[in-house]
Design a protein around this motif. Structure first.
Motif, PDB file in Angstrom:
ATOM      1  N   SER A 171     -48.779  14.580 -22.761  1.00  0.00           N
ATOM      2  CA  SER A 171     -49.950  15.450 -22.747  1.00  0.00           C
ATOM      3  C   SER A 171     -49.927  16.423 -23.921  1.00  0.00           C
ATOM      4  CB  SER A 171     -50.012  16.232 -21.430  1.00  0.00           C
ATOM      5  OG  SER A 171     -50.206  15.359 -20.333  1.00  0.00           O
ATOM      6  N   ASN A 172     -48.761  16.971 -24.209  1.00  0.00           N
ATOM      7  CA  ASN A 172     -48.649  17.918 -25.315  1.00  0.00           C
ATOM      8  C   ASN A 172     -48.907  17.270 -26.665  1.00  0.00           C
ATOM      9  OD1 ASN A 172     -47.999  20.024 -23.573  1.00  0.00           O
ATOM     10  ND2 ASN A 172     -45.800  19.691 -23.742  1.00  0.00           N
ATOM     11  N   PHE A 173     -48.540  16.001 -26.808  1.00  0.00           N
ATOM     12  CA  PHE A 173     -48.686  15.324 -28.090  1.00  0.00           C
ATOM     13  C   PHE A 173     -50.069  14.703 -28.278  1.00  0.00           C
ATOM     14  CE2 PHE A 173     -44.050  15.474 -28.452  1.00  0.00           C
ATOM     15  CZ  PHE A 173     -43.911  15.706 -29.821  1.00  0.00           C
ATOM     16  N   PHE A 174     -50.736  14.322 -27.198  1.00  0.00           N
ATOM     17  CA  PHE A 174     -51.996  13.588 -27.335  1.00  0.00           C
ATOM     18  C   PHE A 174     -53.191  14.325 -26.717  1.00  0.00           C
ATOM     19  CE2 PHE A 174     -48.665  10.274 -27.326  1.00  0.00           C
ATOM     20  CZ  PHE A 174     -48.908   9.742 -28.587  1.00  0.00           C
ATOM     21  N   ILE A 175     -53.046  14.786 -25.481  1.00  0.00           N
ATOM     22  CA  ILE A 175     -54.192  15.377 -24.792  1.00  0.00           C
ATOM     23  C   ILE A 175     -54.524  16.769 -25.324  1.00  0.00           C
ATOM     24  CG2 ILE A 175     -55.105  16.075 -22.561  1.00  0.00           C
ATOM     25  CD1 ILE A 175     -54.825  13.055 -22.966  1.00  0.00           C
ATOM     26  N   MET A 176     -53.534  17.621 -25.482  1.00  0.00           N
ATOM     27  CA  MET A 176     -53.802  18.978 -25.947  1.00  0.00           C
ATOM     28  C   MET A 176     -54.401  19.020 -27.350  1.00  0.00           C
ATOM     29  SD  MET A 176     -51.276  22.301 -26.099  1.00  0.00           S
ATOM     30  CE  MET A 176     -51.007  22.221 -24.314  1.00  0.00           C
ATOM     31  N   PRO A 177     -53.872  18.268 -28.342  1.00  0.00           N
ATOM     32  CA  PRO A 177     -54.527  18.279 -29.664  1.00  0.00           C
ATOM     33  C   PRO A 177     -55.975  17.818 -29.617  1.00  0.00           C
ATOM     34  CG  PRO A 177     -52.325  17.351 -29.827  1.00  0.00           C
ATOM     35  CD  PRO A 177     -52.616  17.498 -28.369  1.00  0.00           C
ATOM     36  N   MET A 178     -56.254  16.805 -28.781  1.00  0.00           N
ATOM     37  CA  MET A 178     -57.637  16.344 -28.670  1.00  0.00           C
ATOM     38  C   MET A 178     -58.536  17.432 -28.101  1.00  0.00           C
ATOM     39  SD  MET A 178     -57.868  12.327 -27.623  1.00  0.00           S
ATOM     40  CE  MET A 178     -56.567  12.283 -26.391  1.00  0.00           C
ATOM     41  N   ALA A 179     -58.016  18.208 -27.147  1.00  0.00           N
ATOM     42  CA  ALA A 179     -58.813  19.252 -26.518  1.00  0.00           C
ATOM     43  C   ALA A 179     -59.290  20.287 -27.535  1.00  0.00           C
ATOM     44  CB  ALA A 179     -58.013  19.929 -25.405  1.00  0.00           C
ATOM     45  N   PHE A 180     -58.461  20.567 -28.545  1.00  0.00           N
ATOM     46  CA  PHE A 180     -58.781  21.643 -29.478  1.00  0.00           C
ATOM     47  C   PHE A 180     -59.356  21.156 -30.813  1.00  0.00           C
ATOM     48  CE2 PHE A 180     -55.928  23.813 -26.578  1.00  0.00           C
ATOM     49  CZ  PHE A 180     -56.506  25.067 -26.465  1.00  0.00           C
ATOM     50  N   PHE A 181     -59.067  19.931 -31.209  1.00  0.00           N
ATOM     51  CA  PHE A 181     -59.460  19.486 -32.550  1.00  0.00           C
ATOM     52  C   PHE A 181     -60.469  18.344 -32.555  1.00  0.00           C
ATOM     53  CE2 PHE A 181     -55.043  21.113 -33.103  1.00  0.00           C
ATOM     54  CZ  PHE A 181     -55.376  22.221 -33.864  1.00  0.00           C
ATOM     55  N   SER A 182     -61.056  18.020 -31.412  1.00  0.00           N
ATOM     56  CA  SER A 182     -61.990  16.889 -31.338  1.00  0.00           C
ATOM     57  C   SER A 182     -63.434  17.312 -31.184  1.00  0.00           C
ATOM     58  CB  SER A 182     -61.579  15.961 -30.174  1.00  0.00           C
ATOM     59  OG  SER A 182     -60.342  15.364 -30.426  1.00  0.00           O
ATOM     60  N   GLY A 183     -63.743  18.521 -31.575  1.00  0.00           N
ATOM     61  CA  GLY A 183     -65.127  18.971 -31.527  1.00  0.00           C
ATOM     62  C   GLY A 183     -65.524  19.672 -30.254  1.00  0.00           C
ATOM     63  N   THR A 184     -64.557  20.100 -29.461  1.00  0.00           N
ATOM     64  CA  THR A 184     -64.883  20.822 -28.232  1.00  0.00           C
ATOM     65  C   THR A 184     -65.407  22.216 -28.531  1.00  0.00           C
ATOM     66  OG1 THR A 184     -63.174  19.624 -26.999  1.00  0.00           O
ATOM     67  CG2 THR A 184     -63.968  21.686 -26.044  1.00  0.00           C
ATOM     68  N   PHE A 185     -64.726  22.944 -29.414  1.00  0.00           N
ATOM     69  CA  PHE A 185     -65.055  24.340 -29.679  1.00  0.00           C
ATOM     70  C   PHE A 185     -65.799  24.547 -30.994  1.00  0.00           C
ATOM     71  CE2 PHE A 185     -61.213  24.260 -27.041  1.00  0.00           C
ATOM     72  CZ  PHE A 185     -61.653  24.993 -25.962  1.00  0.00           C
ATOM     73  N   PHE A 186     -65.767  23.571 -31.873  1.00  0.00           N
ATOM     74  CA  PHE A 186     -66.489  23.668 -33.142  1.00  0.00           C
ATOM     75  C   PHE A 186     -66.819  22.264 -33.622  1.00  0.00           C
ATOM     76  CE2 PHE A 186     -61.927  23.865 -33.843  1.00  0.00           C
ATOM     77  CZ  PHE A 186     -61.715  22.807 -34.723  1.00  0.00           C
ATOM     78  N   SER A 187     -67.823  22.168 -34.451  1.00  0.00           N
ATOM     79  CA  SER A 187     -68.265  20.869 -34.938  1.00  0.00           C
ATOM     80  C   SER A 187     -67.203  20.232 -35.827  1.00  0.00           C
ATOM     81  CB  SER A 187     -69.570  21.023 -35.723  1.00  0.00           C
ATOM     82  OG  SER A 187     -69.941  19.791 -36.320  1.00  0.00           O
ATOM     83  N   VAL A 188     -67.001  18.934 -35.661  1.00  0.00           N
ATOM     84  CA  VAL A 188     -66.019  18.230 -36.486  1.00  0.00           C
ATOM     85  C   VAL A 188     -66.444  18.201 -37.947  1.00  0.00           C
ATOM     86  CG1 VAL A 188     -65.123  16.799 -34.628  1.00  0.00           C
ATOM     87  CG2 VAL A 188     -67.120  16.019 -35.913  1.00  0.00           C
ATOM     88  N   GLU A 189     -67.710  18.512 -38.237  1.00  0.00           N
ATOM     89  CA  GLU A 189     -68.176  18.548 -39.623  1.00  0.00           C
ATOM     90  C   GLU A 189     -67.523  19.680 -40.394  1.00  0.00           C
ATOM     91  OE1 GLU A 189     -69.993  16.256 -40.962  1.00  0.00           O
ATOM     92  OE2 GLU A 189     -70.135  15.200 -39.045  1.00  0.00           O
ATOM     93  N   ARG A 190     -67.011  20.681 -39.682  1.00  0.00           N
ATOM     94  CA  ARG A 190     -66.374  21.816 -40.345  1.00  0.00           C
ATOM     95  C   ARG A 190     -64.904  21.573 -40.648  1.00  0.00           C
ATOM     96  NH1 ARG A 190     -68.733  27.399 -37.667  1.00  0.00           N
ATOM     97  NH2 ARG A 190     -70.965  26.896 -37.877  1.00  0.00           N
ATOM     98  N   ILE A 191     -64.368  20.488 -40.180  1.00  0.00           N
ATOM     99  CA  ILE A 191     -62.961  20.180 -40.423  1.00  0.00           C
ATOM    100  C   ILE A 191     -62.789  19.701 -41.854  1.00  0.00           C
ATOM    101  CG2 ILE A 191     -61.057  18.651 -39.742  1.00  0.00           C
ATOM    102  CD1 ILE A 191     -62.229  18.618 -36.942  1.00  0.00           C
ATOM    103  N   PRO A 192     -61.734  20.127 -42.567  1.00  0.00           N
ATOM    104  CA  PRO A 192     -61.500  19.664 -43.938  1.00  0.00           C
ATOM    105  C   PRO A 192     -61.445  18.144 -44.026  1.00  0.00           C
ATOM    106  CG  PRO A 192     -60.074  21.519 -43.424  1.00  0.00           C
ATOM    107  CD  PRO A 192     -60.772  21.147 -42.153  1.00  0.00           C
ATOM    108  N   MET A 193     -61.943  17.610 -45.112  1.00  0.00           N
ATOM    109  CA  MET A 193     -62.069  16.170 -45.279  1.00  0.00           C
ATOM    110  C   MET A 193     -60.741  15.450 -45.119  1.00  0.00           C
ATOM    111  SD  MET A 193     -64.243  13.755 -45.709  1.00  0.00           S
ATOM    112  CE  MET A 193     -65.666  14.722 -46.241  1.00  0.00           C
TER     113      MET A 193
END
Length: 247
Positions: A171-193
Motif C-alpha cells: 500500500s505504501n509503495f503503490f496505493i499511497m503514491p497514486m492517491a496523491f500524484f494521480s490527479g486527486t488534488f491537482f490536475s495532472v497537467e501541472r505535473i512536470p513533463m
C-alpha cells in the motif's frame, strides 16, 4: 458460476457486522473529510483552476475515486491475506468444489461493495457542501470500473503477500503514491513533463480524468480503454494466482 455467491455472502456478513458499529462508518469517512476540509474548504479558496471550475467541485470527484480505490483494494487485500495466513479459511475455499474463477468473482464483488459504500459517504457530503458537484452516467460507470479494478489488484496483493505487514508495504509503495500524484488534488497537467510518463501509467490517473468528464471526448476514451485494460489484466492475474495456489 453460482459458486461465487457463498464467497460473496460470507464477505458481506462480515461487512454487515462492521456496519453496525458507528465507529467504522466514522473511520471510513475520516480521511476523506480531513482532505476535504484541508484542501477544499481551506487551501482551495486560494486555488484558481484554468478550467474555470472552483477547486471544491474539482476535488470531490477525486476524493470519490481515491476513497473507492482505498476501500476496494484494502478490503480484499487484507481479507485474503488474513484468511490465507492466519485463519486458514481460504484453504477451505480451495478444497471445496468451488472453482478459483468463482472465488475471484466473489472476492471482487465484495470489494466493489465496500468501495461503493465508502464512495457514497463522500458523495453525500459532496451534495451538502457549497459546490457544483454532480454525478452523471460517466461518473457512475467510472466509479464501478475503479472499484472492480482495485478489488482485482487487492486479490493479487492478498495472494502474493507472505505476512500481514507486507500488505501495508504494498500500500505504501503503490496505493499511497497514486492517491496523491494521480490527479486527486491537482490536475495532472501541472505535473512536470519528466514525471508524466510515470503518472500516466498509474491506473488511478485515468480514473480521475474520466470521472470528471461530462461527455466522452478523446482523452476520456483513452482513459476508459486504459481502465478496461487494467481491469482485464488484474482480473486474469488474480484468477491465475488462485488457480495455481498450492500453499
Amino acid at each position: 458460476m453460482t459458486g461465487w455467491y457463498p464467497v460473496f455472502i460470507k464477505e458481506m456478513l462480515q461487512f454487515k457486522r462492521k456496519l453496525l458499529r458507528l465507529g467504522y462508518i466514522f473511520s471510513a469517512m475520516m480521511a476523506p473529510i480531513i482532505y476535504l476540509i484541508t484542501f477544499g474548504l481551506g487551501l482551495g479558496r486560494t486555488v484558481k483552476l484554468s478550467e474555470g471550475t472552483d477547486y471544491l467541485t474539482f476535488l470531490l470527484p477525486g476524493l470519490v475515486a481515491m476513497s473507492s480505490m482505498n476501500n476496494s483494494y484494502s478490503w480484499v487485500a487484507s481479507s485474503l491475506n488474513l484468511s490465507r495466513l492466519y485463519f486458514k479459511t481460504f484453504q477451505v475455499y480451495i478444497q471445496s468444489p468451488i472453482k478459483p474463477f468463482s472465488i475471484m468473482i466473489g472476492e471482487v464483488l465484495a470489494g466493489m461493495v465496500k468501495g461503493v459504500f465508502a464512495s457514497l459517504l463522500i458523495i453525500a457530503v459532496g451534495f451538502v457542501v457549497p459546490s457544483k458537484f454532480s454525478i452523471n452516467l460517466i461518473f457512475v460507470l467510472t466509479l464501478l470500473l475503479n472499484c472492480f479494478m482495485f478489488a482485482c489488484l487487492g486479490v493479487i496483493t492478498g495472494m502474493i503477500t507472505k505476512s500481514h505487514e507486507d500488505t501495508a508495504t504494498y500500500s505504501n509503495f503503490f496505493i499511497m503514491p497514486m492517491a496523491f500524484f494521480s490527479g486527486t488534488f491537482f490536475s495532472v497537467e501541472r505535473i512536470p513533463m519528466i514525471f508524466k510518463p510515470v503518472i500516466y501509467i498509474m491506473p488511478l490517473t485515468h480514473t480521475n480524468i474520466l470521472i470528471r468528464k461530462t461527455f466522452i471526448d478523446m482523452d476520456g476514451a483513452v482513459s476508459l480503454c486504459v481502465i478496461i485494460f487494467y481491469c482485464v489484466i488484474f482480473f486474469v492475474i488474480g484468477s491465475n494466482l488462485m488457480k495455481k495456489y498450492s500453499e
